[in-house]
Scaffold this active site. Structure first.
Site, PDB file in Angstrom:
ATOM      1  N   SER A   1     -29.135 -56.143  59.897  1.00 20.76           N
ATOM      2  CA  SER A   1     -30.432 -56.516  60.466  1.00 20.76           C
ATOM      3  C   SER A   1     -30.303 -57.590  61.542  1.00 20.76           C
ATOM      4  CB  SER A   1     -31.358 -56.964  59.328  1.00 20.76           C
ATOM      5  OG  SER A   1     -32.688 -57.091  59.756  1.00 20.76           O
TER       6      SER A   1
ATOM      7  N   ASP B   1     -23.649 -55.783  73.998  1.00 21.90           N
ATOM      8  CA  ASP B   1     -24.248 -54.981  75.068  1.00 21.90           C
ATOM      9  C   ASP B   1     -24.373 -55.743  76.380  1.00 21.90           C
ATOM     10  OD1 ASP B   1     -24.447 -53.081  73.124  1.00 21.90           O
ATOM     11  OD2 ASP B   1     -26.578 -52.668  73.433  1.00 21.90           O
TER      12      ASP B   1
ATOM     13  N   LYS C   1     -28.634 -51.502  59.722  1.00 23.34           N
ATOM     14  CA  LYS C   1     -30.078 -51.591  59.452  1.00 23.34           C
ATOM     15  C   LYS C   1     -30.794 -51.923  60.757  1.00 23.34           C
ATOM     16  CE  LYS C   1     -33.670 -54.026  56.846  1.00 23.34           C
ATOM     17  NZ  LYS C   1     -34.450 -54.456  58.029  1.00 23.34           N
TER      18      LYS C   1
END
Length: 526
Positions: free
Chosen positions: A296, A307, A321
């Site tokens: 999470s 990224d 998750k």
């Protein structure tokens, strides 16, 4: 002339979302149900059970059971929180709770105090590590087969309330009475922050709570004052928490304007969260450590850095998750945590792992990673081309099942470590270390600092032999080669456990780091 028609009385009432019209004709009852807008079959069934079932029933219980069953048909992260469970579930994310201020473990079915929180209510009245709580408010709690949650419910309570305990202390005859006034006890999400060497700092985060960002900033400032030029940020075992805390922390690593994460759901339009300021950590090399229990909010931070081509992600594939929950309070102070959106990393990937409706298979998917061999080799991990994404600098990343680290560190598949792994995983080594700390507490108090303990304390052969005897008593045996391996590894881990008993996490991690392969890889990279 007398009217012999039986009188008819109309009784009209609204009940459970239905309009009920009851016709009473000389003691004879006939009922007709007219649906009202907003009514449902659930309302109808609940009404008829309550009004007509042959025996008495616990209406609240069957209503709750029905809600739980209904939520079970959704995703694994939507859940119902009862009134009794509410504080237990929410307190860890609030940054504090109200109680007596001790860490404990159930040792031989008795509450043993492991640590007394500094300046907390228990320390103020004189409770000490090693004490055994025998009575709570005149109720015996020793040898009662209690569970951890039972103990927590007995010891926690509103600030200002009193709890009486009777305690057995080693070397003191009989039981000692204490009256403790409960108070607000802070909980911390930064487990530890210290310098690994002259230039590399280490910070381990256990969760993302309401106080996490402030704790994080304070810890980074401390490391900066100590001369930190590079950082290892450890998110292993961190199951997540508040999205806002993850965004604030990611912001410290990324240039202003960088996309951190966005969320989107069927009834939730896309919402983008970007870095809003110049962060404290934008200009230093960073390694982020993750494993299969990082989930999470941990994955939001790791995904945002990966990224944005910021830092190096090291370890093993994270949990997977990618769902966002909202907590909705219900009328009786219970709550519903409902999944309302999915989050996406800056490249657009959703790292939520597949769910086919089988909750048990979903939650134990990590076990399948052992069976498939993934934990021992990254070669067994295969991603579909449709899950492939590209970062601004051309690095390939994947969605659809956790964050795959830039550098994968597999477990060592060494059969000679089998015996050692068993005594660790079955809690035997921890049990021995706890008992040793408990019975040698006075002599261990000579170590005033972690560094002094780390430099001077040694695991002796007699201590290791006692560990082997304890393992064999529990039916766990190893050959000579396995015992040699266990002797080497126990020298570090047993010492780290004893260090934790003395100094909490500050006494554990600086010792354990010697056998932490993922951390050692991060040191090598930085």
């Amino acid at each position: 002339m007398e009217n012999k028609t039986n009188p008819i009385y109309f009784v009209i009432a609204v009940a459970m979302g239905m309009l009920l019209v009851l016709l009473i004709n000389k003691g004879e009852q006939k009922a007709k149900v007219l649906h009202v807008d907003g009514g449902s079959k659930f309302d109808e069934v609940m009404y008829y059970i309550q009004d007509n079932y042959v025996d008495s029933v616990d209406y609240n219980k069957i209503e709750t059971d029905a809600i739980v069953a209904m939520i079970d048909e959704l995703d694994p992260h939507s859940n119902y929180i009862s009134v009794e469970e509410f504080n237990e579930v929410n307190d860890p994310l609030l940054g504090s709770f109200e109680g007596i201020g001790v860490q404990f473990r159930l040792e031989k079915d008795t509450i043993a105090i492991v640590q007394v929180i500094k300046d907390g209510p228990s320390e103020k009245v004189g409770l000490m590590a090693g004490d055994r709580i025998i009575y709570v408010d005149d109720t015996i709690v020793a040898n009662q087969k209690l569970k951890n949650e039972d103990v927590i419910r007995k010891l926690k309570g509103p600030k200002g309330t009193k709890v009486k305990v009777k305690v057995k202390r080693r070397g003191v005859e009989g039981l000692t009475d204490y009256t403790i006034v409960r108070d607000v006890i802070p909980t911390y999400s930064v487990d530890v922050a210290y310098m690994l060497n002259d230039e590399i700092g280490y910070l381990k985060l256990s969760k993302f709570s309401a106080t996490t960002y402030d704790e994080f900033k304070s810890s980074i400032k401390k490391l900066n004052r100590a001369g930190m030029k590079k950082l290892i940020f450890d998110l292993r075992g961190n199951g997540g928490g508040y999205l806002s805390a993850a965004v604030e922390i990611a912001d410290e690593f990324l240039p202003k304007g960088s996309l951190i994460v966005y969320t989107e759901g069927r009834n939730r339009p896309a919402y983008y969260m970007n870095a809003r300021r110049h962060g404290m950590l934008e200009d230093i090399p960073v390694a982020v450590l993750i494993d299969d229990e990082s989930a999470s909010a941990s994955e939001i931070v790791a995904g945002a850095l990966q990224d944005n081509d910021r830092g190096t992600i090291i370890g093993r594939r994270s949990f997977g998750k990618g769902l966002v929950q909202e907590q909705i309070m219900l009328s009786d102070n219970s709550a519903l945590r409902l999944t309302v959106a999915k989050y996406h990393t800056p490249t657009g990937r959703c790292i939520q792992k597949p769910f086919n409706g089988d909750r048990e298979s979903y939650l134990y998917e990590s076990y399948d990673r052992w069976v498939s061999g993934e934990m021992y080799s990254a070669d067994s991990i295969h991603f579909a081309d449709s899950l492939k994404y590209t970062t601004p600098k051309g690095k390939t990343v994947y969605g659809g099942g956790g964050i795959m680290p830039d550098i994968y560190v597999p477990l060592v598949n060494d059969s000679t470590e089998y015996f050692f792994n068993r005594i660790v995983n079955l809690g035997i080594l921890y049990e021995y270390a706890f008992n040793y700390s408990d019975t040698h507490r006075k002599e261990l108090q000579q170590y005033k600092t972690v560094e002094q303990f780390k430099q001077s304390f040694r695991i002796t052969d007699s201590m290791f032999n006692e560990l082997i005897q304890l393992a064999e008593k529990k039916g766990i045996k190893g050959n000579d080669e396995e015992k040699q391996v266990a002797r080497r590894e126990s020298n570090i881990l047993m010492k780290a456990y004893i260090g934790r008993d003395l100094f909490d996490d500050e006494g554990f991690y600086p010792i354990y780091q010697e056998m932490d392969e993922i951390l050692q890889k991060a040191l090598e990279v930085l």
